[in-house]
Design a protein around this motif. Sequence first.
Motif, PDB file in Angstrom:
ATOM      1  N   SER A 231      11.517   8.676  -2.819  1.00  0.00           N
ATOM      2  CA  SER A 231      11.316   7.488  -3.657  1.00  0.00           C
ATOM      3  C   SER A 231      11.361   7.824  -5.144  1.00  0.00           C
ATOM      4  N   VAL A 232      12.114   7.046  -5.910  1.00  0.00           N
ATOM      5  CA  VAL A 232      12.169   7.292  -7.355  1.00  0.00           C
ATOM      6  C   VAL A 232      10.806   7.063  -8.013  1.00  0.00           C
ATOM      7  N   TYR A 233      10.059   6.084  -7.497  1.00  0.00           N
ATOM      8  CA  TYR A 233       8.752   5.803  -8.099  1.00  0.00           C
ATOM      9  C   TYR A 233       7.756   6.916  -7.784  1.00  0.00           C
TER      10      TYR A 233
ATOM     11  N   VAL B 186       7.792   3.951   3.770  1.00  0.00           N
ATOM     12  CA  VAL B 186       7.809   2.472   3.731  1.00  0.00           C
ATOM     13  C   VAL B 186       9.023   1.893   4.448  1.00  0.00           C
ATOM     14  N   PHE B 187      10.039   2.724   4.642  1.00  0.00           N
ATOM     15  CA  PHE B 187      11.245   2.212   5.287  1.00  0.00           C
ATOM     16  C   PHE B 187      11.303   2.554   6.776  1.00  0.00           C
TER      17      PHE B 187
ATOM     18  N   ALA C  84       2.578  -2.909  -0.011  1.00  0.00           N
ATOM     19  CA  ALA C  84       3.315  -1.942   0.809  1.00  0.00           C
ATOM     20  C   ALA C  84       4.421  -1.233   0.035  1.00  0.00           C
ATOM     21  N   ARG C  85       4.122  -0.906  -1.195  1.00  0.00           N
ATOM     22  CA  ARG C  85       5.078  -0.132  -2.002  1.00  0.00           C
ATOM     23  C   ARG C  85       4.478   1.243  -2.281  1.00  0.00           C
ATOM     24  N   ILE C  86       5.347   2.219  -2.432  1.00  0.00           N
ATOM     25  CA  ILE C  86       4.879   3.560  -2.796  1.00  0.00           C
ATOM     26  C   ILE C  86       5.291   3.851  -4.231  1.00  0.00           C
ATOM     27  N   PRO C  87       4.471   4.636  -4.970  1.00  0.00           N
ATOM     28  CA  PRO C  87       3.312   5.417  -4.517  1.00  0.00           C
ATOM     29  C   PRO C  87       1.992   4.666  -4.673  1.00  0.00           C
TER      30      PRO C  87
ATOM     31  N   GLU D   5       0.821   0.825  -8.369  1.00  0.00           N
ATOM     32  CA  GLU D   5       1.706   0.466  -9.489  1.00  0.00           C
ATOM     33  C   GLU D   5       1.927   1.731 -10.335  1.00  0.00           C
ATOM     34  N   THR D   6       3.188   2.147 -10.361  1.00  0.00           N
ATOM     35  CA  THR D   6       3.513   3.461 -10.912  1.00  0.00           C
ATOM     36  C   THR D   6       3.112   3.626 -12.378  1.00  0.00           C
TER      37      THR D   6
ATOM     38  N   TYR E  17      15.982  -0.402 -12.188  1.00  0.00           N
ATOM     39  CA  TYR E  17      15.795   0.054 -10.798  1.00  0.00           C
ATOM     40  C   TYR E  17      16.784  -0.612  -9.846  1.00  0.00           C
TER      41      TYR E  17
HETATM   42  N1  GSH Z   1       6.080  -2.001  -8.700  1.00  0.00           N
HETATM   43  C1  GSH Z   1       5.986  -0.838  -7.838  1.00  0.00           C
HETATM   44  C2  GSH Z   1       7.373  -0.576  -7.249  1.00  0.00           C
HETATM   45  C3  GSH Z   1       7.381   0.634  -6.344  1.00  0.00           C
HETATM   46  C4  GSH Z   1       8.552   0.555  -5.365  1.00  0.00           C
HETATM   47  O1  GSH Z   1       9.327  -0.424  -5.322  1.00  0.00           O
HETATM   48  N2  GSH Z   1       8.664   1.592  -4.543  1.00  0.00           N
HETATM   49  C5  GSH Z   1       9.692   1.561  -3.533  1.00  0.00           C
HETATM   50  C6  GSH Z   1      10.170   2.961  -3.187  1.00  0.00           C
HETATM   51  S1  GSH Z   1      11.073   3.686  -4.525  1.00  0.00           S
HETATM   52  C7  GSH Z   1       9.109   0.936  -2.278  1.00  0.00           C
HETATM   53  O2  GSH Z   1       7.965   1.172  -1.938  1.00  0.00           O
HETATM   54  N3  GSH Z   1       9.910   0.136  -1.580  1.00  0.00           N
HETATM   55  C8  GSH Z   1       9.501  -0.435  -0.345  1.00  0.00           C
HETATM   56  C9  GSH Z   1      10.119  -1.782  -0.112  1.00  0.00           C
HETATM   57  O3  GSH Z   1      10.885  -2.240  -0.971  1.00  0.00           O
HETATM   58  O4  GSH Z   1       9.813  -2.364   0.937  1.00  0.00           O
HETATM   59  C10 GSH Z   1       5.496   0.364  -8.633  1.00  0.00           C
HETATM   60  O5  GSH Z   1       5.711   0.384  -9.846  1.00  0.00           O
HETATM   61  O6  GSH Z   1       4.884   1.261  -8.049  1.00  0.00           O
END
Ligand code: GSH
Length: 212
Positions: free
Chosen positions: A10-12, A34-35, A51-54, A65-66, A105
């Motif tokens: 994950s880029v974040y 998450v995928f 449900a977003r990482i990290p 929130e990164t 992104y």
């Molecule tokens: N707003 C979130 C965005 C993080 C994000 O989108 N992470 C991606 C991985 S790079 C994710 O968890 N995606 C899961 C999905 O889209 O279901 C942050 O800043 O942490």
Amino acid sequence: MIELFGADYSVYVRAARLALAEKGLTYKLVPIDVFAPEGPPESFLELNPFARIPALKHGDFSLYETVAILRYVDEAFDGPPLQPASAAGRARMTQILSILDSHAYRPLVWDIFVERVVKPRDGTPADEVKIASSMGPARTVLGALETLVEAGPYLLGDRLTLADCHALPMLSLFAKAEEGATLLKRAPKLSAWLDTIRGRPSFKASEPATRV
Ligand SMILES: N[C@@H](CCC(=O)N[C@@H](CS)C(=O)NCC(=O)O)C(=O)O
């Protein structure tokens, strides 16, 4: 004890890992995919209901929130400061972080890198319409960043900041797509920055073990 929940692809997550490495901190990367077809484990939703990482845990304190994580890593621990000292410098850094989230992104990572590099590698044809329609937004992002950044070696001048940590994962993936490499050639400050920052130990330390 610092725990970072996420996947190394994950880029974040990589942005947070870069900040942790630049601060000289040790942490545990707790794998969360998450995928995965079944989605992330139910328990992860207590750490991030979106449900977003990290997500990050430091003792009893947890955060998602990164950008919030990046700021916390910089401000809660000793180590080299990763935010500019001046109000103008911090505002510029925040502006770049926001541009990356709001405008970079999606087109750079999902619409160009994933379509051009990941999908064909996995045997799925790239969506050429999606790539073509993302080139305008990608050009705007690169043009804006090229205008805002300093001469280097880092985005905001002579010291690495959270802007570098957040930009590097997105731009290094974007550079792997031929369209990204072409656009970066027309952004000399960003190209030189990418070459410099790729040589830092934190870049190597945060490199995904899994192929992205
Ligand atoms: N707003 C979130 C965005 C993080 C994000 O989108 N992470 C991606 C991985 S790079 C994710 O968890 N995606 C899961 C999905 O889209 O279901 C942050 O800043 O942490």
